[in-house]
Scaffold this motif. Sequence first.
Motif, PDB file in Angstrom:
ATOM      1  N   ARG A 339       0.825  -1.209   0.000  1.00  0.00           N
ATOM      2  CA  ARG A 339       0.000   0.000   0.000  1.00  0.00           C
ATOM      3  C   ARG A 339       0.863   1.263   0.000  1.00  0.00           C
ATOM      4  N   GLU A 341       0.791   3.726   1.957  1.00  0.00           N
ATOM      5  CA  GLU A 341       0.400   4.307   3.253  1.00  0.00           C
ATOM      6  C   GLU A 341       1.637   4.832   3.964  1.00  0.00           C
ATOM      7  N   VAL A 345       1.352   3.815   9.802  1.00  0.00           N
ATOM      8  CA  VAL A 345       0.156   2.995   9.572  1.00  0.00           C
ATOM      9  C   VAL A 345       0.574   1.541   9.334  1.00  0.00           C
ATOM     10  N   LYS A 346       1.619   1.363   8.514  1.00  0.00           N
ATOM     11  CA  LYS A 346       2.066  -0.005   8.205  1.00  0.00           C
ATOM     12  C   LYS A 346       2.657  -0.700   9.440  1.00  0.00           C
TER      13      LYS A 346
END
Length: 396
Positions: A339, A341, A345-346
């Motif tokens: 993603r 992101e 977040v990951k």
Amino acid sequence: MKYNDLNIQTQRDAPNNARTEGFAFLVRAGYLTRENTPTQLGEVTLSHLRNLFSGPAFLAQLSLPTIGNNDEIFFSIASGPIEVAHCPNCKYTERLELARFAKTPLPQENELPLEKVLTPDCHTIEALANFLNIPKEKTAKALMYTRVSDNRFIFVVLRGDMQLTEAKLKQHVGDVRAATAEEIEKSGAAAGYASPIRLKDAIIVVDDLIPQSQNLVAGANETGYHLKNTNYGRDYSAEIVQDLIQARAGNACINCGNPLSVLSTINLATRKDYDFQNILLALAETHHDSKGLTLPHPAAPFDVYLMQVPGKELDTRANAEEIYNNLQNAGIPVLFDDRAERAGVKFNDADLIGFPIRITIGEKSLKEGMVEIKQRTGTNSNQLIPTQKITSFLKK
Ligand SMILES: [Zn+2]
């Protein structure tokens, strides 16, 4: 596999219907919907567990604390629907309705003559014991059934302080239903004042404590009256003498005498079948911390969570793709978080989803030919590993 292929949806908050932390994390990490249906990631995990299955050693391999017997394996969990009696000392385990325990007979007494007494409004053991001012264990409790297969009348006798478990009764006589008022009358018994003495066409079934209990008060088969000093053997006998009593927490273990615990559980396996979704729940319940799941190898569907942090000068994404392909070619199960992101977040999702190892491809370390490897559990902080040595490091 790639994160986007699996359409993983993680959530910040626990669902409000979660009764255990394990279930809450399975929903938050995107393995299950809050309705307890496996998502794509959930299905991948379940089929991974099915593939891993190799016979009875399977559950031990998953580092699950289980209890069980030759027929069934259970996992203790607050939300579990199956009540199980368990001895913490010798590990005796049985479904509560079938659990055996060591019974203590009352002190032996000389048999006294039968005596009919007026006991108005004593329809229950409680009322009878109060009226005669005797302990409940000095009464005989009567329960009346009809056998489904042949409509035979079944008359059950227990000590008044104990509870019948129909599961045990059915083991000895087959399927039963409650007897109708008509069937009770036909047998010669009087509802509320019933006893096994002088019945017609009844199969009498008594708990194995009854032959050891002298001078019990039982019904007189006449409304308003009871008999004092009924004695098994002298006044009546039974076709079947077996344990019929429901065990309770604190009862003495049948094998070792230690107090039994009663636990709420889910079933993980029977002789025929494994319940892989319950096994997944047991895994989540056993293996999590405050940040998310901590699935161990080989229970985790993927060994590695691979992610990249976008760089300013280097194409970390292309490097990550290359490492992803290398790991796949080396047979290492890997999920690539592809993603776009933010890193934070990951990182959070990697912790939540809980595979054993996270590999991060970042510009700074990549310039030195290194990637960052972090174990999900343990105090082992981040390690830098040369890019070309990742596979050999993971295969160790
Ligand atoms: Zn025991």
